[in-house]
Design an enzyme around this catalytic site. Structure first.
Site, PDB file in Angstrom:
ATOM      1  N   SER A  16      13.069  67.952   1.808  1.00 44.50           N
ATOM      2  CA  SER A  16      12.734  69.114   2.637  1.00 44.50           C
ATOM      3  C   SER A  16      11.584  69.941   2.053  1.00 44.50           C
ATOM      4  O   SER A  16      10.717  70.391   2.819  1.00 44.50           O
ATOM      5  CB  SER A  16      13.967  69.993   2.858  1.00 44.50           C
ATOM      6  OG  SER A  16      14.878  69.309   3.672  1.00 44.50           O
ATOM      7  N   THR A  61      22.511  72.225   3.627  1.00 44.73           N
ATOM      8  CA  THR A  61      22.914  70.837   3.830  1.00 44.73           C
ATOM      9  C   THR A  61      24.282  70.616   3.203  1.00 44.73           C
ATOM     10  O   THR A  61      24.957  71.565   2.787  1.00 44.73           O
ATOM     11  CB  THR A  61      21.798  69.882   3.306  1.00 44.73           C
ATOM     12  OG1 THR A  61      22.154  68.557   3.644  1.00 44.73           O
ATOM     13  CG2 THR A  61      21.570  69.985   1.808  1.00 44.73           C
ATOM     14  N   LYS A  65      27.548  73.283   5.448  1.00 42.95           N
ATOM     15  CA  LYS A  65      27.171  73.680   6.805  1.00 42.95           C
ATOM     16  C   LYS A  65      28.275  74.481   7.505  1.00 42.95           C
ATOM     17  O   LYS A  65      27.994  75.333   8.334  1.00 42.95           O
ATOM     18  CB  LYS A  65      26.816  72.450   7.646  1.00 42.95           C
ATOM     19  CG  LYS A  65      25.509  71.808   7.210  1.00 42.95           C
ATOM     20  CD  LYS A  65      25.129  70.646   8.090  1.00 42.95           C
ATOM     21  CE  LYS A  65      23.892  69.959   7.559  1.00 42.95           C
ATOM     22  NZ  LYS A  65      23.464  68.819   8.361  1.00 42.95           N
ATOM     23  N   ALA A 128      32.840  61.568  13.510  1.00 37.00           N
ATOM     24  CA  ALA A 128      33.187  62.852  14.133  1.00 37.00           C
ATOM     25  C   ALA A 128      33.143  63.971  13.096  1.00 37.00           C
ATOM     26  O   ALA A 128      33.912  64.922  13.166  1.00 37.00           O
ATOM     27  CB  ALA A 128      34.575  62.758  14.774  1.00 37.00           C
ATOM     28  N   GLY A 129      32.224  63.848  12.137  1.00 35.67           N
ATOM     29  CA  GLY A 129      32.079  64.875  11.106  1.00 35.67           C
ATOM     30  C   GLY A 129      31.052  65.925  11.525  1.00 35.67           C
ATOM     31  O   GLY A 129      30.764  66.102  12.716  1.00 35.67           O
ATOM     32  N   GLY A 130      30.478  66.607  10.533  1.00 35.20           N
ATOM     33  CA  GLY A 130      29.550  67.710  10.801  1.00 35.20           C
ATOM     34  C   GLY A 130      28.329  67.275  11.577  1.00 35.20           C
ATOM     35  O   GLY A 130      27.879  67.986  12.487  1.00 35.20           O
ATOM     36  N   LEU A 215      21.805  57.935  11.535  1.00 38.93           N
ATOM     37  CA  LEU A 215      21.378  59.284  11.132  1.00 38.93           C
ATOM     38  C   LEU A 215      20.923  59.293   9.674  1.00 38.93           C
ATOM     39  O   LEU A 215      20.060  60.073   9.287  1.00 38.93           O
ATOM     40  CB  LEU A 215      22.512  60.299  11.311  1.00 38.93           C
ATOM     41  CG  LEU A 215      23.012  60.580  12.720  1.00 38.93           C
ATOM     42  CD1 LEU A 215      23.876  61.848  12.707  1.00 38.93           C
ATOM     43  CD2 LEU A 215      21.886  60.748  13.714  1.00 38.93           C
ATOM     44  N   TYR A 217      18.968  58.068   6.311  1.00 40.71           N
ATOM     45  CA  TYR A 217      17.662  57.457   6.074  1.00 40.71           C
ATOM     46  C   TYR A 217      17.603  57.046   4.614  1.00 40.71           C
ATOM     47  O   TYR A 217      18.320  57.582   3.765  1.00 40.71           O
ATOM     48  CB  TYR A 217      16.521  58.442   6.408  1.00 40.71           C
ATOM     49  CG  TYR A 217      16.698  59.773   5.733  1.00 40.71           C
ATOM     50  CD1 TYR A 217      17.428  60.776   6.359  1.00 40.71           C
ATOM     51  CD2 TYR A 217      16.181  60.009   4.465  1.00 40.71           C
ATOM     52  CE1 TYR A 217      17.631  61.992   5.737  1.00 40.71           C
ATOM     53  CE2 TYR A 217      16.389  61.231   3.840  1.00 40.71           C
ATOM     54  CZ  TYR A 217      17.111  62.216   4.474  1.00 40.71           C
ATOM     55  OH  TYR A 217      17.326  63.415   3.851  1.00 40.71           O
TER      56      TYR A 217
HETATM   57  P1  NDP Z   1      30.833  64.177   7.167  1.00 36.52           P
HETATM   58  O1  NDP Z   1      31.340  63.986   5.790  1.00 36.52           O
HETATM   59  O2  NDP Z   1      31.035  65.488   7.851  1.00 36.52           O
HETATM   60  O3  NDP Z   1      31.459  63.045   8.148  1.00 36.52           O
HETATM   61  C1  NDP Z   1      31.559  61.718   7.724  1.00 36.52           C
HETATM   62  C2  NDP Z   1      32.000  60.816   8.870  1.00 36.52           C
HETATM   63  O4  NDP Z   1      32.001  59.463   8.382  1.00 36.52           O
HETATM   64  C3  NDP Z   1      33.390  61.110   9.404  1.00 36.52           C
HETATM   65  O5  NDP Z   1      33.432  60.857  10.783  1.00 36.52           O
HETATM   66  C4  NDP Z   1      34.239  60.082   8.630  1.00 36.52           C
HETATM   67  O6  NDP Z   1      35.437  59.707   9.296  1.00 36.52           O
HETATM   68  C5  NDP Z   1      33.301  58.902   8.595  1.00 36.52           C
HETATM   69  N1  NDP Z   1      33.660  58.001   7.492  1.00 36.52           N
HETATM   70  C6  NDP Z   1      33.545  58.240   6.176  1.00 36.52           C
HETATM   71  N2  NDP Z   1      34.009  57.186   5.463  1.00 36.52           N
HETATM   72  C7  NDP Z   1      34.425  56.257   6.364  1.00 36.52           C
HETATM   73  C8  NDP Z   1      35.007  54.961   6.251  1.00 36.52           C
HETATM   74  N3  NDP Z   1      35.269  54.403   5.061  1.00 36.52           N
HETATM   75  N4  NDP Z   1      35.291  54.291   7.396  1.00 36.52           N
HETATM   76  C9  NDP Z   1      35.024  54.835   8.622  1.00 36.52           C
HETATM   77  N5  NDP Z   1      34.495  56.073   8.786  1.00 36.52           N
HETATM   78  C10 NDP Z   1      34.187  56.771   7.670  1.00 36.52           C
HETATM   79  O7  NDP Z   1      29.262  63.818   7.079  1.00 36.52           O
HETATM   80  P2  NDP Z   1      28.103  64.323   8.065  1.00 36.52           P
HETATM   81  O8  NDP Z   1      28.630  64.238   9.445  1.00 36.52           O
HETATM   82  O9  NDP Z   1      27.562  65.617   7.622  1.00 36.52           O
HETATM   83  O10 NDP Z   1      26.947  63.233   7.806  1.00 36.52           O
HETATM   84  C11 NDP Z   1      27.032  61.921   8.367  1.00 36.52           C
HETATM   85  C12 NDP Z   1      25.711  61.188   8.119  1.00 36.52           C
HETATM   86  O11 NDP Z   1      24.648  61.820   8.831  1.00 36.52           O
HETATM   87  C13 NDP Z   1      25.285  61.171   6.644  1.00 36.52           C
HETATM   88  O12 NDP Z   1      24.830  59.868   6.345  1.00 36.52           O
HETATM   89  C14 NDP Z   1      24.129  62.165   6.591  1.00 36.52           C
HETATM   90  O13 NDP Z   1      23.199  61.825   5.574  1.00 36.52           O
HETATM   91  C15 NDP Z   1      23.517  61.981   7.978  1.00 36.52           C
HETATM   92  N6  NDP Z   1      22.723  63.141   8.439  1.00 36.52           N
HETATM   93  C16 NDP Z   1      21.374  62.968   8.673  1.00 36.52           C
HETATM   94  C17 NDP Z   1      20.584  64.008   9.127  1.00 36.52           C
HETATM   95  C18 NDP Z   1      19.120  63.778   9.380  1.00 36.52           C
HETATM   96  O14 NDP Z   1      18.369  64.769   9.535  1.00 36.52           O
HETATM   97  N7  NDP Z   1      18.652  62.541   9.476  1.00 36.52           N
HETATM   98  C19 NDP Z   1      21.142  65.355   9.361  1.00 36.52           C
HETATM   99  C20 NDP Z   1      22.578  65.426   9.115  1.00 36.52           C
HETATM  100  C21 NDP Z   1      23.316  64.356   8.656  1.00 36.52           C
HETATM  101  P3  NDP Z   1      36.799  60.559   9.098  1.00 36.52           P
HETATM  102  O15 NDP Z   1      36.669  61.728  10.033  1.00 36.52           O
HETATM  103  O16 NDP Z   1      37.874  59.622   9.462  1.00 36.52           O
HETATM  104  O17 NDP Z   1      36.846  61.002   7.654  1.00 36.52           O
END
Ligand code: NDP
Length: 271
Positions: A16, A61, A65, A128-130, A215, A217
């Protein structure tokens, strides 16, 4: 000189500062933009210190968040519904407004940089995370036919489907129930690429016209991007364009100037 920061943990990998300094150079502004590694549990203390030091704004980040959302004095509509904030704007009265530019960053990357229209499209979001929370509302504003959310913890996908179905057609289907369905756009919003794994999406969901988007990179192709390419998807790309586009939206919120993004994306890809 306006002072900006990106707060996270880990934060050393963040590009960033490079992106924002390139934007500032492009439009002739002199800014500072620094990484701040915040200990988990001490986000409010860091924030108050930066506000006292005259911070004009910051990006937030992982993993802050949600707490950034809680600590906002005011919220944009996107941040309010996403319950996650990635950009703070410090107002003249020193109050902070929380925004979420992740989703508009994704939409702008799809539309402007990749020529993809979402109108009438079927979209699958894995995760279904952030990040998923941040992208659903801006995607729905482009009038897709339907968004399907699949997640390891199915209840979280169901919860998001309930929240966002006030804005459009959003349903939750477990990964095991996706067989036989096909999608125009498949988005990996899980964190699995970090471990070089892919979510258990049936390969039948990917056709020759499917756009596959990770998402995450990375310098090399992510596992999800490689997976999409191995299935001969129409396109299979990572989230570097989204990163630059979400940064451009933050830059616009702070400076009221929209920087040009294509050259910055090219520069980052070349690095
Ligand atoms: P979170 O930690 O909030 O969510 C992670 C998600 O991944 C949840 O849905 C989780 O499922 C799932 N998950 C984790 N481990 C496993 C597994 N072993 N099997 C199946 N599902 C799994 O992360 P974020 O949502 O914040 O980020 C997600 C991705 O998005 C990251 O790679 C991040 O780098 C990327 N990102 C990129 C951005 C960009 O500008 N390009 C901006 C924001 C994010 P469960 O709910 O069951 O735990």
């Amino acid at each position: 000189m306006n002072k900006y920061y990106v707060l996270g943990n880990p934060i050393d990998h963040s590009v960033s500062p490079i992106i924002h300094h390139l934007f500032a150079e492009q439009v002739g502004l002199n800014i500072s933009y620094e990484r701040v590694k915040v200990r988990v549990g001490s986000f409010p203390d860091h924030l108050h210190q930066l506000l006292n030091d005259g911070m004009s704004g910051c990006n937030i980040t992982l993993p802050f968040k949600e707490i950034a959302w809680e600590l906002s004095d005011n919220l944009s509509q996107s941040a309010s519904i996403a319950q996650a904030v990635n950009t703070y704007v410090v107002e003249n009265d020193a109050s902070i407004t929380g925004h979420n530019t992740d989703g508009i960053g994704l939409v702008n990357d799809l539309y402007r940089n990749n020529g993809l229209s979402l109108e009438g499209k079927n979209i699958l979001i894995a995760g279904a995370g952030g990040a998923a929370r941040g992208i659903i509302e801006p995607l729905l504003r482009k009038n897709p036919t339907q968004i399907v959310i699949s997640n390891r913890t199915h209840q979280k996908a169901e919860k998001l489907a309930i929240i966002f179905s006030q804005l459009g057609s959003v349903i939750a289907i477990p990964y095991a129930g996706l067989g036989g369905l096909s999608f125009d756009l498949v988005i990996n919003a899980t964190s699995l690429s970090i471990d070089a794994k892919v979510p258990p999406i049936p390969v039948s969901c990917i056709g020759s016209s499917t756009f596959v988007y990770d998402l995450m990179y990375a310098k090399e192709n992510t596992t999800f991007v490689s997976w999409g390419r191995s299935l001969n998807a129409y396109r299979s790309i990572d989230g570097i364009g989204m990163l630059v586009e979400q940064a451009a939206e933050s830059f616009y919120l702070w400076n009221n100037i929209r920087p040009e993004t294509c050259r910055v994306i090219d520069l980052l890809n070349a690095r």
